[in-house]
Design a protein around this motif. Sequence first.
Motif, PDB file in Angstrom:
ATOM      1  N   ILE A  75       0.811  -1.108  -0.031  1.00 49.43           N
ATOM      2  CA  ILE A  75      -0.095  -0.078  -0.020  1.00 49.43           C
ATOM      3  C   ILE A  75       0.988   1.299  -0.024  1.00 49.43           C
ATOM      4  O   ILE A  75       0.522   2.152  -0.689  1.00 49.43           O
ATOM      5  N   HIS A  76       1.767   1.360   0.964  1.00 49.27           N
ATOM      6  CA  HIS A  76       2.874   2.335   0.830  1.00 49.27           C
ATOM      7  C   HIS A  76       3.624   2.461  -0.363  1.00 49.27           C
ATOM      8  O   HIS A  76       3.706   3.695  -1.012  1.00 49.27           O
ATOM      9  N   GLY A  77       3.992   1.477  -1.039  1.00 54.52           N
ATOM     10  CA  GLY A  77       4.841   1.380  -2.295  1.00 54.52           C
ATOM     11  C   GLY A  77       3.717   2.085  -3.346  1.00 54.52           C
ATOM     12  O   GLY A  77       4.160   2.883  -4.268  1.00 54.52           O
ATOM     13  N   LEU A  78       2.216   1.531  -3.657  1.00 57.02           N
ATOM     14  CA  LEU A  78       1.650   1.952  -4.311  1.00 57.02           C
ATOM     15  C   LEU A  78       1.329   3.650  -4.215  1.00 57.02           C
ATOM     16  O   LEU A  78       1.298   4.290  -5.143  1.00 57.02           O
ATOM     17  N   ILE A  79       1.084   4.035  -2.963  1.00 57.15           N
ATOM     18  CA  ILE A  79       0.855   5.466  -2.730  1.00 57.15           C
ATOM     19  C   ILE A  79       2.194   6.361  -3.091  1.00 57.15           C
ATOM     20  O   ILE A  79       1.841   7.518  -3.611  1.00 57.15           O
ATOM     21  N   THR A  80       3.186   5.853  -2.700  1.00 52.88           N
ATOM     22  CA  THR A  80       4.273   6.737  -2.940  1.00 52.88           C
ATOM     23  C   THR A  80       5.088   6.666  -4.302  1.00 52.88           C
ATOM     24  O   THR A  80       5.605   7.610  -4.877  1.00 52.88           O
ATOM     25  N   VAL A  81       5.009   5.375  -4.544  1.00 48.81           N
ATOM     26  CA  VAL A  81       5.838   5.218  -5.772  1.00 48.81           C
ATOM     27  C   VAL A  81       5.200   5.515  -7.184  1.00 48.81           C
ATOM     28  O   VAL A  81       5.818   6.143  -8.197  1.00 48.81           O
ATOM     29  N   TYR A  82       4.109   4.909  -7.252  1.00 48.84           N
ATOM     30  CA  TYR A  82       3.083   5.223  -8.547  1.00 48.84           C
ATOM     31  C   TYR A  82       2.221   6.564  -8.359  1.00 48.84           C
ATOM     32  O   TYR A  82       1.948   7.053  -9.346  1.00 48.84           O
ATOM     33  N   LEU A  83       1.621   6.535  -7.266  1.00 48.66           N
ATOM     34  CA  LEU A  83       0.678   7.815  -6.898  1.00 48.66           C
ATOM     35  C   LEU A  83       1.662   9.146  -6.483  1.00 48.66           C
ATOM     36  O   LEU A  83       1.049  10.283  -6.379  1.00 48.66           O
ATOM     37  N   LYS A  84       2.872   9.017  -6.235  1.00 48.45           N
ATOM     38  CA  LYS A  84       3.854   9.940  -6.020  1.00 48.45           C
ATOM     39  C   LYS A  84       3.499  10.856  -4.905  1.00 48.45           C
ATOM     40  O   LYS A  84       3.597  11.885  -4.685  1.00 48.45           O
TER      41      LYS A  84
END
Length: 306
Positions: A75-84
């Motif tokens: 979830i953290h990866g999706l929010i920070t990496v892809y959604l920036k």
Amino acid sequence: MMIEILLDATIRAGTSILYATLGEILTERSGVINLGVEGLMLIGALGGFYVSHITGNLFLGVIAAFILAALAGMIHGLITVYLKANQIVSGLALTMFGIGVTSLFGKKMIGIPLNGFQKIEIPLLGNIPIIGVFFNQDILVYFSYISVIVMSFVLFKTKLGLKIRMVGENPGAADTAGINVYKVRFLSTVFGSGLSGVGGAYLSLAYTPLWIENMSAGRGWIAVALVIFASWYCYRAMFGAYLFGGINALQLRLQAIGTNVSAHILQMLPYLFTIIVLVFATIRLEKGAKVEPEGLGLSYDREDRR
């Protein structure tokens, strides 16, 4: 011997922090800051304990801890990496989520006994004076030794490690070289989160084989600080984790023998010592001893590439 007893306590107290620190090193080497380590450890601790309790298999508990923490890290990866999104805010939210969800679902687990991992002595090596303590531990401690060696090798001796470090240092250049920056950062975050979960599982399956609300007791934050102390190197992280574990073991020993110093002050020692070490480590970094990955904490957007 007193030294062997203290060293044994040091190793056991530092192992959970070592796993979490290794996970955070991997994540930050790719350029992502994850301040959700505390929450991930709690998720791993409760998930590992619950699965071990219902299945009677401790190894399934460890696997479950890794998977659950990895899913939370996803979830953290999706929010920070892809959604920036802001990495600091997302990490703090993950910690609060971990504390809240484990407090809610862990109430029924409080007070349930569990036969945790037992020590396994390695023949010959376990009989060596003092040093033998390292070879008379449970399987998760042994696996932590292997994890340090393997992760250090992967990060600094393999093509995969070069990709991870390049993405953390200069994502634009990595992208130009054909490396999928988003994929590398996302997977590093997920796997690093899983390792933090294993650190939590060690607490509930080996260190104190039972579930206690908020049993990580700030170890996740210590792990984040130790990444800086270790200058993002695995072997230094091992030293830092055991250093903290030693101070923690010492204060417990002082309480046991009945010192005149207040128990509250003794309980502060590991965290106070960590702050002091972090200050000196920061000063050393500012003098150019080693700097963090250039792209650490910065979102990457291909449209902004120059």
